[in-house]
Design a protein around this motif. Structure first.
Motif, PDB file in Angstrom:
ATOM      1  N   HIS A 107     -26.169   8.780  -0.841  1.00  0.00           N
ATOM      2  CA  HIS A 107     -25.564   7.782  -0.842  1.00  0.00           C
ATOM      3  C   HIS A 107     -25.156   7.254   1.132  1.00  0.00           C
ATOM      4  O   HIS A 107     -24.802   5.882   1.570  1.00  0.00           O
ATOM      5  N   SER A 157     -18.893  -0.371  -3.111  1.00  0.00           N
ATOM      6  CA  SER A 157     -18.736   1.917  -3.555  1.00  0.00           C
ATOM      7  C   SER A 157     -20.181   2.867  -4.570  1.00  0.00           C
ATOM      8  O   SER A 157     -20.590   3.495  -4.418  1.00  0.00           O
ATOM      9  N   GLY A 192     -17.477   5.650  -2.746  1.00  0.00           N
ATOM     10  CA  GLY A 192     -18.073   5.922  -3.425  1.00  0.00           C
ATOM     11  C   GLY A 192     -18.127   7.173  -3.980  1.00  0.00           C
ATOM     12  O   GLY A 192     -18.858   7.357  -4.574  1.00  0.00           O
TER      13      GLY A 192
END
Ligand code: PHE
Length: 446
Positions: free
Chosen positions: A153, A106, A357
């Motif tokens: 991300h 994460s 995350g």
């Protein structure tokens, strides 16, 4: 579920795959900043000692279990526990490893996203002509922008999960074959540049002349956790790769090769980064931003610096990609073991990791001051506890299982180093690795 018939294509392919898992953010991002925060040479010395005494033997233990079971970590553990007449509860170790890799992935994805951002910025020439102060301020501005961070991300997780969904063994080998030599080459160029800076001598002394009075139990704990993290040991992730290890390959030889490659990358990155730190008067304890602030400064000084910097972040991205694929593999293999299709399992893991995350993403803006335990915000927590507590505890249990529980003949075959090699390995694990981990864990907890 039956034994997997899939195998890495060759001995070299297996070593490359494990090196791909080992070499990543741990070497280039985490090693320098954690060494910086823990005083330099003494930390480095401890970390290398832990790699040799704990990381390596336990890495062998972990891969052995996967190789002997030839299934997902949970099922391999269950199978071998049954064969040994031990409690089936050992399979929960696979589950614990799953929680560990989940939490690591994460934040890993978020920080790898930073490399995507920096790759794009260097290709765009954003760092050209910037002063060190501007580069530092640029990094802070990026961290304060959750939207840009979330975008990167997301992109990184998509990259990772699409490879995992397609099946690990495909394609990884070629990627590693290309990436590792290039990464070494570029690190050597960087060290060559570092040697011309006036911070070089200070950096070498700071990294290699240990001051043992700086060692506290916490420093020891950080060094132990980092040894596990950098080798990708303790989360059953390498166990998942061991399941595809070819027959007739010496495990100790493969493991030593991986550890040597891994430590060298960290040392080269460390020398380069600390030379910049000392020539620019940057604080070595700068924290997680250390690499992102120092490298653009270093490359800016080189001819065609922008090009080198872009290439560096591209290689770093490839290195973190192969590590994150390894982090995701045990979770996906585990879900497949309970009946999900590979694609479904990868999608499920991807979405869950993405959501958690986000907590790391926002730890640099709206959640920065939300402290979970011991004054740590989410990012600080998730980069510390899984690495420094869960990996050593997982590694300890893996070592106990392989050296005390697993039937001798099965373990001997899985290690593939002959009876004498097996005896040496088992003695080290039983009487050095296991007690040492216990002592460090207890002394810090107390
Ligand atoms: N070894 C990887 C790195 O150094 C991280 C990792 C940890 C990968 C645990 C797999 C399992 O970046």
């Amino acid at each position: 579920m039956h034994e997997t018939l899939e195998r890495w294509g060759s001995q070299r392919a297996f070593i490359l795959a494990v090196t791909g898992a080992a070499v990543g953010l741990g070497n280039i991002w985490r090693f320098p900043y954690i060494t910086g925060e823990n005083g330099g040479a003494a930390f480095l010395l401890l970390y290398v000692a832990f790699v040799a005494l704990l990381g390596l033997p336990v890495m062998m233990a972990e891969i052995m279990i996967g190789r002997a079971g030839r299934r997902s970590p949970m099922q391999s553990l269950l199978q071998l526990a049954n064969q040994a007449g031990a409690t089936p509860h050992w399979r929960w170790l696979g589950w614990f490893g799953g929680v560990t890799v989940f939490l690591i992935l994460s934040f890993y994805s978020v920080v790898s996203g930073w490399s995507i951002e920096y790759l794009v910025e260097s290709v765009n020439g954003d760092f050209v002509g910037s002063t060190p102060a501007e580069i530092g301020a640029g990094f802070d501005a990026f961290l304060a922008d959750p939207l840009r961070m979330t975008f990167n991300h997301t992109l990184f997780l998509l990259l990772t999960m699409s490879v995992v969904a397609a099946g690990v063994a495909n394609g990884l080998e070629k990627l590693n074959n290309l990436m590792m030599p290039l990464l070494y080459l570029l690190l050597l160029v960087l060290v060559g540049y570092a040697a011309t800076t006036d911070g070089f001598g200070t950096a070498l002394a700071w990294l290699f002349r240990p001051d043992l009075s700086a060692v506290t139990p916490l420093v020891v704990m950080h060094a132990m956790g980092h040894a596990f993290f950098t080798l990708a040991v303790g989360a059953c992730a390498l166990m998942a790769y061991g399941a595809y290890m070819p027959d007739h390959q010496s495990l100790p030889r493969a493991a030593v090769a991986v550890a040597a490659l891994d430590v060298t990358v960290a040392l080269l990155a460390g020398i380069a980064i600390f030379s910049v730190v000392f020539s620019q008067g940057i604080d070595p304890g700068e924290g997680p931003g250390l690499m992102f602030v120092t490298l653009p400064i270093a490359f800016a000084e080189l001819p065609w610096g922008q090009l080198w910097l872009g290439l560096f972040f591209l290689l770093l991205l490839m290195a973190t990609w192969t590590s994150s694929i390894n982090l995701a593999e045990p979770m996906v293999a585990g879900l497949q073991g309970v009946g999900l299709k590979r694609g479904q399992a990868a999608a499920l893991v991807g979405v869950a990791v993405w959501l958690v995350g986000l907590l790391s993403v926002f730890s640099f803006s709206s959640l920065a001051e939300v402290h979970w335990i011991a004054g740590m915000n989410f990012f600080e927590l998730v980069t510390t506890v899984p690495t420094e507590l869960f990996l050593p505890v997982g590694g300890l249990l893996i070592a106990i299982f392989a050296a005390w529980v697993m039937p001798r003949d099965i373990a001997l075959r899985a290690l593939d180093a002959g009876p004498a090699g097996y005896r040496v390995w088992r003695t080290v694990v039983r009487y050095v690795s296991i007690p040492l981990t216990l002592v460090v864990l207890f002394s810090t907890l107390i």
